[in-house]
Write a protein that holds these residues in place. Structure first.
Motif, mmCIF file in Angstrom:
data_model
loop_
_atom_site.group_PDB
_atom_site.id
_atom_site.type_symbol
_atom_site.label_atom_id
_atom_site.label_comp_id
_atom_site.label_asym_id
_atom_site.label_seq_id
_atom_site.Cartn_x
_atom_site.Cartn_y
_atom_site.Cartn_z
ATOM 1 N N ALA A 57 0.830 -1.204 0.000
ATOM 2 C CA ALA A 57 0.000 0.000 0.000
ATOM 3 C C ALA A 57 0.868 1.259 0.000
ATOM 4 C CB ALA A 57 -0.922 0.000 1.207
ATOM 5 N N SER A 58 0.489 2.232 -0.811
ATOM 6 C CA SER A 58 1.188 3.521 -0.849
ATOM 7 C C SER A 58 0.560 4.505 0.125
ATOM 8 C CB SER A 58 1.168 4.112 -2.259
ATOM 9 O OG SER A 58 1.779 3.244 -3.179
ATOM 10 N N VAL A 59 -0.775 4.553 0.140
ATOM 11 C CA VAL A 59 -1.516 5.497 0.974
ATOM 12 C C VAL A 59 -2.817 4.837 1.421
ATOM 13 C CG1 VAL A 59 -2.733 7.723 1.013
ATOM 14 C CG2 VAL A 59 -0.545 7.528 -0.175
ATOM 15 N N TYR A 60 -3.276 5.232 2.609
ATOM 16 C CA TYR A 60 -4.572 4.799 3.111
ATOM 17 C C TYR A 60 -5.527 5.999 3.102
ATOM 18 C CZ TYR A 60 -1.908 0.801 4.826
ATOM 19 O OH TYR A 60 -1.097 -0.299 4.919
ATOM 20 N N GLN A 61 -6.748 5.778 2.646
ATOM 21 C CA GLN A 61 -7.748 6.837 2.585
ATOM 22 C C GLN A 61 -8.842 6.575 3.615
ATOM 23 O OE1 GLN A 61 -8.970 6.743 -1.579
ATOM 24 N NE2 GLN A 61 -7.675 8.515 -2.008
ATOM 25 N N ILE A 62 -9.229 7.640 4.338
ATOM 26 C CA ILE A 62 -10.236 7.533 5.388
ATOM 27 C C ILE A 62 -11.502 8.249 4.939
ATOM 28 C CG2 ILE A 62 -10.793 8.114 7.793
ATOM 29 C CD1 ILE A 62 -7.184 7.863 6.650
ATOM 30 N N TYR A 63 -12.661 7.601 5.144
ATOM 31 C CA TYR A 63 -13.954 8.164 4.787
ATOM 32 C C TYR A 63 -14.877 8.147 5.998
ATOM 33 C CZ TYR A 63 -12.909 8.131 -0.239
ATOM 34 O OH TYR A 63 -12.368 8.383 -1.471
ATOM 35 N N VAL A 64 -15.761 9.154 6.091
ATOM 36 C CA VAL A 64 -16.753 9.225 7.146
ATOM 37 C C VAL A 64 -18.133 9.344 6.519
ATOM 38 C CG1 VAL A 64 -16.580 11.749 7.352
ATOM 39 C CG2 VAL A 64 -17.437 10.401 9.290
ATOM 40 N N TYR A 65 -19.116 8.703 7.139
ATOM 41 C CA TYR A 65 -20.493 8.766 6.644
ATOM 42 C C TYR A 65 -21.152 10.027 7.184
ATOM 43 C CZ TYR A 65 -25.092 7.123 5.181
ATOM 44 O OH TYR A 65 -26.304 6.991 4.557
ATOM 45 N N ASN A 66 -21.622 10.881 6.281
ATOM 46 C CA ASN A 66 -22.168 12.173 6.703
ATOM 47 C C ASN A 66 -23.283 12.594 5.761
ATOM 48 O OD1 ASN A 66 -22.419 14.578 8.131
ATOM 49 N ND2 ASN A 66 -20.893 15.623 6.876
ATOM 50 N N ASN A 67 -24.445 12.917 6.338
ATOM 51 C CA ASN A 67 -25.588 13.413 5.559
ATOM 52 C C ASN A 67 -25.959 12.469 4.418
ATOM 53 O OD1 ASN A 67 -25.815 15.734 7.161
ATOM 54 N ND2 ASN A 67 -24.331 16.846 5.894
ATOM 55 N N GLY A 68 -25.992 11.179 4.709
ATOM 56 C CA GLY A 68 -26.442 10.200 3.729
ATOM 57 C C GLY A 68 -25.433 9.792 2.695
ATOM 58 N N ASP A 69 -24.165 10.199 2.859
ATOM 59 C CA ASP A 69 -23.147 9.871 1.862
ATOM 60 C C ASP A 69 -21.793 9.727 2.543
ATOM 61 O OD1 ASP A 69 -22.086 9.295 -0.575
ATOM 62 O OD2 ASP A 69 -22.063 11.354 -1.319
ATOM 63 N N TRP A 70 -20.893 9.026 1.871
ATOM 64 C CA TRP A 70 -19.536 8.866 2.391
ATOM 65 C C TRP A 70 -18.664 10.025 1.908
ATOM 66 C CZ3 TRP A 70 -18.140 5.553 6.073
ATOM 67 C CH2 TRP A 70 -18.976 4.455 6.324
ATOM 68 N N LYS A 71 -18.010 10.693 2.851
ATOM 69 C CA LYS A 71 -17.165 11.845 2.542
ATOM 70 C C LYS A 71 -15.697 11.508 2.824
ATOM 71 C CE LYS A 71 -20.922 14.356 1.962
ATOM 72 N NZ LYS A 71 -21.361 14.826 0.620
ATOM 73 N N TYR A 72 -14.829 11.971 1.940
ATOM 74 C CA TYR A 72 -13.391 11.761 2.114
ATOM 75 C C TYR A 72 -12.871 12.640 3.250
ATOM 76 C CZ TYR A 72 -8.386 11.844 1.034
ATOM 77 O OH TYR A 72 -7.013 11.760 1.112
ATOM 78 N N VAL A 73 -12.157 12.040 4.191
ATOM 79 C CA VAL A 73 -11.611 12.777 5.334
ATOM 80 C C VAL A 73 -10.161 13.167 5.096
ATOM 81 C CG1 VAL A 73 -11.045 12.664 7.792
ATOM 82 C CG2 VAL A 73 -13.167 11.651 6.952
ATOM 83 N N GLY A 74 -9.354 12.202 4.662
ATOM 84 C CA GLY A 74 -7.938 12.479 4.444
ATOM 85 C C GLY A 74 -7.187 11.191 4.156
ATOM 86 N N GLY A 75 -5.898 11.345 3.854
ATOM 87 C CA GLY A 75 -5.049 10.195 3.552
ATOM 88 C C GLY A 75 -3.791 10.202 4.389
ATOM 89 N N THR A 76 -3.189 9.026 4.550
ATOM 90 C CA THR A 76 -1.967 8.907 5.339
ATOM 91 C C THR A 76 -1.185 7.664 4.901
ATOM 92 O OG1 THR A 76 -1.082 8.667 7.589
ATOM 93 C CG2 THR A 76 -3.182 7.597 7.130
ATOM 94 N N LYS A 77 0.104 7.723 5.112
ATOM 95 C CA LYS A 77 0.954 6.552 4.863
ATOM 96 C C LYS A 77 1.116 5.720 6.141
ATOM 97 C CE LYS A 77 3.635 8.705 1.145
ATOM 98 N NZ LYS A 77 4.998 9.075 0.660
ATOM 99 N N LYS A 78 0.641 6.264 7.245
ATOM 100 C CA LYS A 78 0.751 5.571 8.520
ATOM 101 C C LYS A 78 -0.437 4.632 8.729
ATOM 102 C CE LYS A 78 3.210 9.485 10.585
ATOM 103 N NZ LYS A 78 3.224 10.491 11.686
#
Length: 293
Positions: A57-78
């Motif tokens: 893996a190069s990067v991990y992407q984090i998503y949060v469920y908000n207002n009926g849809d999944w929103k991108y929060v941010g990415g990290t290599k950790k």
């Protein structure tokens, strides 16, 4: 024959090399699914997430469920990420996926299982004794947003620690079966129930109360109960038209001046220094100053 075989092998190798170079990114192997997603070190406005490593893996992407849809929060290599600026006492859902770079393009792996978690309630503020009697004490505090309920703790000298005395749904409680003419110390915290778990907020400042003696009037009074440093701070800040997050060098100390218990509240804002003396029992502002620094 040997020359023909050599040419055939060379041509085959060239074709394989050309095919591998032209292989589209979508046909490249995807990262594995992110597993073991969990939350830790939760606060009233942030949730820390962690998960297991995905090979390549190069990067991990984090998503949060908000207002009926999944929103991108941010990415990290950790293998962990701190999600900030959340609302207190609120349920959240998260999922994470990995991607790797192949031929200059991102190849995404499948999302993790969804993690349902929640933030803690805010710290209980403005705790004070609204009524003091011989064997009971009435307490009140500021209502916290979305809190499921509150727990009231009293200090036990015999156990050397605070013990839970009551659990209530509203921002007030009457503590009974106390001893007359006795000093007590109370503190309160809010809790929030979500996803089958209970999330606890920080405890309030301690309020010291002395119950009435057997020879005193039975009528209720808060005269023997100090309002608490949180309440005193709130009174001073409201008088100045400011919030605690706006000021610097804030302090609030209980002191005795000319035989009167007062809270000395001091803070800086802009180029000014603010100073307040607040009656520890009634909450009345006895003295205030605003001086240019």
């Amino acid at each position: 024959m040997k020359k023909s075989l050599a040419k055939l092998l060379s041509l085959t190798l060239a074709l394989l090399l050309t095919f591998s170079i032209a292989l589209p990114a979508s046909a490249a192997s995807k990262p594995a699914k992110v597993t073991a997603l969990e939350s830790y070190r939760i606060d009233d406005d942030e949730i820390n997430l962690k998960w297991k490593a995905v090979s390549g893996a190069s990067v991990y992407q984090i998503y949060v469920y908000n207002n009926g849809d999944w929103k991108y929060v941010g990415g990290t290599k950790k293998l962990r990420y701190e999600v900030e600026n959340l609302a207190s006492a609120k349920q959240y859902k998260f999922k994470v996926r990995a991607y790797k770079l192949s031929g200059g393009k991102k190849v995404y792996g499948p999302f993790s299982d969804v993690l349902a978690t929640a933030t803690e309630p805010e710290e209980v503020d403005d705790l004070y004794a609204s009524g003091v009697y011989k064997k009971t004490v009435s307490l009140k505090w500021r209502k916290e947003n979305r809190a499921t309920g509150y727990q009231v703790y009293v200090y036990s000298a015999s156990k050397g620690k605070y013990v839970k005395k009551a659990s209530v749904k509203t921002n007030s409680a009457t503590i009974r079966d106390l001893s007359t003419g006795t000093n007590y110390r109370f503190k309160v915290r809010a809790y929030f129930k979500a996803n089958g778990d209970v999330y606890y907020g920080e405890f309030s400042d301690v309020v010291a109360v002395k119950t009435k003696s057997s020879g005193s009037s039975s009528s209720g009074s808060s005269a023997e109960a100090v309002i608490g440093s949180s309440k005193a701070a709130s009174i001073a800040l409201n008088s100045a038209g400011l919030k605690k997050s706006q000021v610097r060098d804030f302090s609030c100390e209980l002191d005795v001046e000319r035989g009167v218990k007062v809270y000395e509240v001091d803070f800086d804002y802009g180029r000014y220094e603010y100073s307040y003396d607040i009656d520890a029992y009634s909450g009345k502002i006895l003295h205030k100053e605003k001086e240019r620094d």
